[in-house]
Design a protein around this motif. Structure first.
Motif, PDB file in Angstrom:
ATOM      1  N   ASN A 109      -4.510   7.284   6.124  1.00  0.00           N
ATOM      2  CA  ASN A 109      -3.840   6.193   6.843  1.00  0.00           C
ATOM      3  C   ASN A 109      -2.570   5.753   6.129  1.00  0.00           C
ATOM      4  OD1 ASN A 109      -5.782   6.173   8.878  1.00  0.00           O
ATOM      5  ND2 ASN A 109      -7.096   4.811   7.712  1.00  0.00           N
ATOM      6  N   SER A 110      -2.590   5.752   4.808  1.00  0.00           N
ATOM      7  CA  SER A 110      -1.386   5.413   4.044  1.00  0.00           C
ATOM      8  C   SER A 110      -0.301   6.451   4.284  1.00  0.00           C
ATOM      9  CB  SER A 110      -1.703   5.329   2.553  1.00  0.00           C
ATOM     10  OG  SER A 110      -2.611   4.290   2.297  1.00  0.00           O
ATOM     11  N   GLU A 111      -0.677   7.712   4.290  1.00  0.00           N
ATOM     12  CA  GLU A 111       0.298   8.770   4.552  1.00  0.00           C
ATOM     13  C   GLU A 111       0.886   8.616   5.951  1.00  0.00           C
ATOM     14  OE1 GLU A 111       0.713  13.566   4.117  1.00  0.00           O
ATOM     15  OE2 GLU A 111      -1.164  12.804   4.962  1.00  0.00           O
ATOM     16  N   TRP A 112       0.039   8.326   6.919  1.00  0.00           N
ATOM     17  CA  TRP A 112       0.533   8.124   8.278  1.00  0.00           C
ATOM     18  C   TRP A 112       1.532   6.965   8.305  1.00  0.00           C
ATOM     19  CZ3 TRP A 112       0.657   4.005  11.552  1.00  0.00           C
ATOM     20  CH2 TRP A 112       1.062   4.268  12.864  1.00  0.00           C
ATOM     21  N   ALA A 113       1.174   5.855   7.697  1.00  0.00           N
ATOM     22  CA  ALA A 113       2.063   4.687   7.679  1.00  0.00           C
ATOM     23  C   ALA A 113       3.393   5.028   7.019  1.00  0.00           C
ATOM     24  CB  ALA A 113       1.398   3.513   6.969  1.00  0.00           C
ATOM     25  N   ALA A 114       3.346   5.848   5.963  1.00  0.00           N
ATOM     26  CA  ALA A 114       4.551   6.185   5.200  1.00  0.00           C
ATOM     27  C   ALA A 114       5.412   7.249   5.855  1.00  0.00           C
ATOM     28  CB  ALA A 114       4.149   6.658   3.799  1.00  0.00           C
ATOM     29  N   THR A 115       4.854   8.015   6.765  1.00  0.00           N
ATOM     30  CA  THR A 115       5.610   9.145   7.318  1.00  0.00           C
ATOM     31  C   THR A 115       5.799   9.104   8.830  1.00  0.00           C
ATOM     32  OG1 THR A 115       3.633  10.538   7.531  1.00  0.00           O
ATOM     33  CG2 THR A 115       4.868  10.671   5.449  1.00  0.00           C
ATOM     34  N   GLU A 116       5.000   8.329   9.521  1.00  0.00           N
ATOM     35  CA  GLU A 116       5.047   8.364  10.986  1.00  0.00           C
ATOM     36  C   GLU A 116       5.582   7.082  11.622  1.00  0.00           C
ATOM     37  OE1 GLU A 116       4.437  11.156  12.701  1.00  0.00           O
ATOM     38  OE2 GLU A 116       4.066  12.151  10.781  1.00  0.00           O
ATOM     39  N   THR A 117       6.044   6.155  10.817  1.00  0.00           N
ATOM     40  CA  THR A 117       6.631   4.923  11.346  1.00  0.00           C
ATOM     41  C   THR A 117       8.005   4.734  10.715  1.00  0.00           C
ATOM     42  OG1 THR A 117       5.763   3.463   9.616  1.00  0.00           O
ATOM     43  CG2 THR A 117       4.324   3.878  11.504  1.00  0.00           C
ATOM     44  N   GLY A 118       8.903   4.146  11.448  1.00  0.00           N
ATOM     45  CA  GLY A 118      10.244   3.923  10.920  1.00  0.00           C
ATOM     46  C   GLY A 118      10.252   3.026   9.698  1.00  0.00           C
ATOM     47  N   GLY A 152       7.739   2.379   7.709  1.00  0.00           N
ATOM     48  CA  GLY A 152       7.017   3.071   6.644  1.00  0.00           C
ATOM     49  C   GLY A 152       7.869   4.122   5.953  1.00  0.00           C
ATOM     50  N   ARG A 153       8.623   4.888   6.724  1.00  0.00           N
ATOM     51  CA  ARG A 153       9.502   5.908   6.118  1.00  0.00           C
ATOM     52  C   ARG A 153      10.545   5.264   5.214  1.00  0.00           C
ATOM     53  NH1 ARG A 153       8.647   8.362  11.173  1.00  0.00           N
ATOM     54  NH2 ARG A 153      10.468   7.362  12.081  1.00  0.00           N
ATOM     55  N   ARG A 154      11.137   4.166   5.671  1.00  0.00           N
ATOM     56  CA  ARG A 154      12.130   3.472   4.841  1.00  0.00           C
ATOM     57  C   ARG A 154      11.493   2.933   3.559  1.00  0.00           C
ATOM     58  NH1 ARG A 154      13.632   2.162   9.996  1.00  0.00           N
ATOM     59  NH2 ARG A 154      12.573   0.150  10.023  1.00  0.00           N
ATOM     60  N   GLY A 181       0.814  -1.214   0.000  1.00  0.00           N
ATOM     61  CA  GLY A 181       0.000   0.000   0.000  1.00  0.00           C
ATOM     62  C   GLY A 181       0.844   1.259   0.000  1.00  0.00           C
ATOM     63  N   ILE A 182       2.024   1.187   0.577  1.00  0.00           N
ATOM     64  CA  ILE A 182       2.934   2.334   0.543  1.00  0.00           C
ATOM     65  C   ILE A 182       3.497   2.499  -0.856  1.00  0.00           C
ATOM     66  CG2 ILE A 182       5.108   3.276   1.457  1.00  0.00           C
ATOM     67  CD1 ILE A 182       4.285   2.139   4.166  1.00  0.00           C
ATOM     68  N   PHE A 183       3.691   1.399  -1.568  1.00  0.00           N
ATOM     69  CA  PHE A 183       4.114   1.479  -2.971  1.00  0.00           C
ATOM     70  C   PHE A 183       3.050   2.208  -3.790  1.00  0.00           C
ATOM     71  CE2 PHE A 183       5.485  -1.142  -6.913  1.00  0.00           C
ATOM     72  CZ  PHE A 183       6.366  -0.144  -7.310  1.00  0.00           C
ATOM     73  N   LEU A 184       1.793   1.879  -3.565  1.00  0.00           N
ATOM     74  CA  LEU A 184       0.701   2.587  -4.229  1.00  0.00           C
ATOM     75  C   LEU A 184       0.671   4.056  -3.791  1.00  0.00           C
ATOM     76  CD1 LEU A 184      -1.842   2.618  -6.008  1.00  0.00           C
ATOM     77  CD2 LEU A 184      -3.129   1.875  -3.991  1.00  0.00           C
TER      78      LEU A 184
END
Length: 144
Positions: free
Chosen positions: A115-124, A126-128, A90-93
């Motif tokens: 929620n995707s933005e949160w996962a991609a920016t607020e977790t280690g 997810g950011r990677r 989902g982060i790839f999408l």
């Protein structure tokens, strides 16, 4: 409240999310989105939100699926970093639409991809993943 450590309940949720991804219709929708949805502009994103677009059903199913499962992490139901270790698709999408996010929220839905933005920016994790996938998307768009 975020969970400090994953437990067996987290493992059960990760396995259930995996099982759901294997269901025939969502598997087909995921394949369609992953292979053909490479938006270069906001207009290309907006077009798939129209009911008559060939990817509309797949787009709605896949984006709502990832929003649902990432919401479990965002709201502390499942340990976020543990969950994202095996649920990065989902982060790839999200990396594909992120350049257009402001306009998506202004013109289509103010809560799109929250929620995707949160996962991609607020977790280690997810950011990677977001950094990795954003680079892949950029490279893929350069060669398409």
């Amino acid at each position: 409240m975020a969970k400090d450590h994953p437990d067996h309940h987290d493992a059960e949720l990760v396995l259930r999310v995996y099982e759901l991804r294997r269901e025939t219709v969502i598997r087909q929708s995921r394949q369609e989105m992953l292979s053909t949805f490479w938006p270069r502009s906001f207009e290309e994103v907006a077009s798939v939100t129209k009911p008559n677009h060939p990817l509309n059903a797949a787009y709605r199913q896949v984006t709502s699926y990832w929003e649902m499962v990432y919401g479990m992490a965002r709201h502390g139901i499942v340990h976020a970093d543990y969950f994202l270790e095996s649920n990065g698709e989902g982060i790839f999408l999200f990396a594909r639409v992120a350049p257009h996010l402001e306009r998506i929220r202004a013109d289509i839905s103010p809560v799109a991809y929250r929620n995707s933005e949160w996962a991609a920016t607020e977790t280690g994790t997810g950011r990677r993943l977001f950094e990795l996938f954003s680079a892949r998307v950029k490279k893929a768009l350069e060669t398409r």
